[in-house]
Design a protein around this motif. Sequence first.
Motif, PDB file in Angstrom:
ATOM      1  N   ILE A  51       1.957  -8.117  14.982  1.00  0.00           N
ATOM      2  CA  ILE A  51       2.474  -9.470  13.931  1.00  0.00           C
ATOM      3  C   ILE A  51       3.306  -8.694  12.766  1.00  0.00           C
ATOM      4  O   ILE A  51       2.955  -7.288  12.339  1.00  0.00           O
ATOM      5  N   CYS A  52       4.541  -8.864  12.602  1.00  0.00           N
ATOM      6  CA  CYS A  52       5.517  -8.529  11.682  1.00  0.00           C
ATOM      7  C   CYS A  52       5.868  -9.386  10.595  1.00  0.00           C
ATOM      8  O   CYS A  52       5.776 -10.717  11.006  1.00  0.00           O
ATOM      9  N   VAL A  53       5.372  -9.052   9.355  1.00  0.00           N
ATOM     10  CA  VAL A  53       5.453 -10.010   8.138  1.00  0.00           C
ATOM     11  C   VAL A  53       6.754  -9.679   7.173  1.00  0.00           C
ATOM     12  O   VAL A  53       6.744  -8.429   6.829  1.00  0.00           O
ATOM     13  N   GLY A  54       7.624 -10.576   6.999  1.00  0.00           N
ATOM     14  CA  GLY A  54       8.630 -10.267   5.725  1.00  0.00           C
ATOM     15  C   GLY A  54       8.310 -11.180   4.669  1.00  0.00           C
ATOM     16  O   GLY A  54       7.647 -12.304   4.799  1.00  0.00           O
ATOM     17  N   ALA A  55       8.199 -10.541   3.715  1.00  0.00           N
ATOM     18  CA  ALA A  55       7.760 -11.213   2.524  1.00  0.00           C
ATOM     19  C   ALA A  55       8.556 -11.000   1.109  1.00  0.00           C
ATOM     20  O   ALA A  55       9.149  -9.732   1.128  1.00  0.00           O
ATOM     21  N   PRO A  56       8.822 -11.749   0.243  1.00  0.00           N
ATOM     22  CA  PRO A  56       9.445 -11.427  -0.987  1.00  0.00           C
ATOM     23  C   PRO A  56       8.947 -10.724  -1.847  1.00  0.00           C
ATOM     24  O   PRO A  56       7.732 -10.604  -2.122  1.00  0.00           O
ATOM     25  N   GLY A  57       9.466 -10.398  -3.116  1.00  0.00           N
ATOM     26  CA  GLY A  57       9.143  -9.446  -3.957  1.00  0.00           C
ATOM     27  C   GLY A  57       8.848  -8.037  -3.629  1.00  0.00           C
ATOM     28  O   GLY A  57       9.038  -7.614  -2.360  1.00  0.00           O
ATOM     29  N   PRO A  58       8.529  -7.140  -4.555  1.00  0.00           N
ATOM     30  CA  PRO A  58       8.403  -5.845  -4.417  1.00  0.00           C
ATOM     31  C   PRO A  58       7.194  -5.767  -3.514  1.00  0.00           C
ATOM     32  O   PRO A  58       6.208  -6.408  -3.852  1.00  0.00           O
ATOM     33  N   LEU A  59       7.405  -4.696  -2.579  1.00  0.00           N
ATOM     34  CA  LEU A  59       6.117  -4.177  -1.508  1.00  0.00           C
ATOM     35  C   LEU A  59       6.348  -2.965  -1.150  1.00  0.00           C
ATOM     36  O   LEU A  59       7.360  -2.405  -0.977  1.00  0.00           O
ATOM     37  N   ASN A  60       5.237  -2.502  -0.683  1.00  0.00           N
ATOM     38  CA  ASN A  60       5.287  -1.147   0.072  1.00  0.00           C
ATOM     39  C   ASN A  60       4.922  -1.094   1.406  1.00  0.00           C
ATOM     40  O   ASN A  60       3.828  -1.263   1.857  1.00  0.00           O
ATOM     41  N   CYS A  61       5.967  -0.910   2.197  1.00  0.00           N
ATOM     42  CA  CYS A  61       5.923  -1.084   3.539  1.00  0.00           C
ATOM     43  C   CYS A  61       4.935   0.129   4.280  1.00  0.00           C
ATOM     44  O   CYS A  61       4.463   0.071   5.226  1.00  0.00           O
ATOM     45  N   ILE A  62       4.843   1.326   3.572  1.00  0.00           N
ATOM     46  CA  ILE A  62       4.272   2.362   4.058  1.00  0.00           C
ATOM     47  C   ILE A  62       2.524   2.216   3.920  1.00  0.00           C
ATOM     48  O   ILE A  62       1.914   2.334   4.678  1.00  0.00           O
ATOM     49  N   THR A  63       2.194   1.448   2.559  1.00  0.00           N
ATOM     50  CA  THR A  63       0.744   1.332   2.396  1.00  0.00           C
ATOM     51  C   THR A  63       0.320  -0.044   2.818  1.00  0.00           C
ATOM     52  O   THR A  63      -0.846  -0.482   2.958  1.00  0.00           O
ATOM     53  N   GLY A  64       1.543  -0.966   2.909  1.00  0.00           N
ATOM     54  CA  GLY A  64       1.253  -2.447   3.254  1.00  0.00           C
ATOM     55  C   GLY A  64       0.476  -3.347   2.176  1.00  0.00           C
ATOM     56  O   GLY A  64       0.090  -4.478   2.180  1.00  0.00           O
ATOM     57  N   VAL A  65       1.026  -2.940   0.874  1.00  0.00           N
ATOM     58  CA  VAL A  65       0.504  -3.558  -0.193  1.00  0.00           C
ATOM     59  C   VAL A  65       1.717  -4.566  -0.836  1.00  0.00           C
ATOM     60  O   VAL A  65       3.012  -3.894  -0.913  1.00  0.00           O
ATOM     61  N   VAL A  66       1.396  -5.551  -0.960  1.00  0.00           N
ATOM     62  CA  VAL A  66       2.457  -6.473  -1.699  1.00  0.00           C
ATOM     63  C   VAL A  66       1.961  -6.102  -3.276  1.00  0.00           C
ATOM     64  O   VAL A  66       1.061  -6.428  -3.834  1.00  0.00           O
ATOM     65  N   ASP A  67       3.267  -5.788  -4.086  1.00  0.00           N
ATOM     66  CA  ASP A  67       3.042  -5.441  -5.375  1.00  0.00           C
ATOM     67  C   ASP A  67       3.016  -6.868  -6.027  1.00  0.00           C
ATOM     68  O   ASP A  67       2.110  -6.972  -7.101  1.00  0.00           O
ATOM     69  N   TYR A  68       3.854  -7.943  -5.717  1.00  0.00           N
ATOM     70  CA  TYR A  68       4.023  -8.865  -6.474  1.00  0.00           C
ATOM     71  C   TYR A  68       4.815  -9.887  -5.510  1.00  0.00           C
ATOM     72  O   TYR A  68       5.704  -9.642  -4.872  1.00  0.00           O
ATOM     73  N   MET A  69       4.443 -11.316  -5.298  1.00  0.00           N
ATOM     74  CA  MET A  69       4.922 -12.105  -4.983  1.00  0.00           C
ATOM     75  C   MET A  69       4.902 -13.439  -5.468  1.00  0.00           C
ATOM     76  O   MET A  69       4.124 -13.917  -5.730  1.00  0.00           O
ATOM     77  N   PRO A  70       6.423 -13.694  -6.211  1.00  0.00           N
ATOM     78  CA  PRO A  70       6.473 -14.872  -7.176  1.00  0.00           C
ATOM     79  C   PRO A  70       6.060 -16.136  -6.513  1.00  0.00           C
ATOM     80  O   PRO A  70       5.746 -17.115  -7.303  1.00  0.00           O
ATOM     81  N   ASN A  71       6.253 -16.399  -5.231  1.00  0.00           N
ATOM     82  CA  ASN A  71       6.136 -18.055  -4.823  1.00  0.00           C
ATOM     83  C   ASN A  71       4.540 -18.228  -4.306  1.00  0.00           C
ATOM     84  O   ASN A  71       4.227 -19.220  -4.238  1.00  0.00           O
ATOM     85  N   VAL A  72       3.846 -17.335  -4.363  1.00  0.00           N
ATOM     86  CA  VAL A  72       2.094 -17.737  -4.118  1.00  0.00           C
ATOM     87  C   VAL A  72       1.558 -16.780  -5.173  1.00  0.00           C
ATOM     88  O   VAL A  72       1.384 -15.835  -5.324  1.00  0.00           O
ATOM     89  N   PRO A  73       0.610 -17.563  -5.958  1.00  0.00           N
ATOM     90  CA  PRO A  73      -0.154 -17.041  -6.939  1.00  0.00           C
ATOM     91  C   PRO A  73      -1.238 -16.031  -6.160  1.00  0.00           C
ATOM     92  O   PRO A  73      -1.818 -16.216  -5.072  1.00  0.00           O
ATOM     93  N   GLY A  74      -1.433 -14.975  -6.924  1.00  0.00           N
ATOM     94  CA  GLY A  74      -2.486 -14.222  -6.420  1.00  0.00           C
ATOM     95  C   GLY A  74      -2.101 -12.868  -5.664  1.00  0.00           C
ATOM     96  O   GLY A  74      -2.826 -11.959  -5.522  1.00  0.00           O
TER      97      GLY A  74
END
Length: 120
Positions: A77-100
């Motif tokens: 599975i390949c996931v594209g997400a908005p906001g700052p994220l780290n493709c190496i660690t797989g961590v989403v720093d912040y996603m403005p469109n979904v709380p949490g």
Amino acid sequence: MIRIMDCDFTVETEKKYAASVDMGGTNLRFALLDESLTIVDRHQVETACFCSPDKVLKFIENVVLEWTNCGVALQGICVGAPGPLNCITGVVDYMPNVPGFRDFPFQSELQSRLNKPVML
């Protein structure tokens, strides 16, 4: 599991497939691609339906399980997400469109639910 789609596409058992997830501000879009990168199925739902990372992950899990139940040999599975994220660690720093989604280990969480490789 709630049924969210029908198997209205042909699965060629000798082919390998990949899932693509686009987490946009308006919609959460899914595409199932065969090994020649042809889209064989699509699904879409409004992003506003989700109020937590767990609900997003559960919905992605359900779509992938539906495809698997249709006989798809899903490789990853390949996931594209908005906001700052780290493709190496797989961590989403912040996603403005979904709380949490703040410092959320998206890649590892989805991989553990699906037991498939996930790329962010």
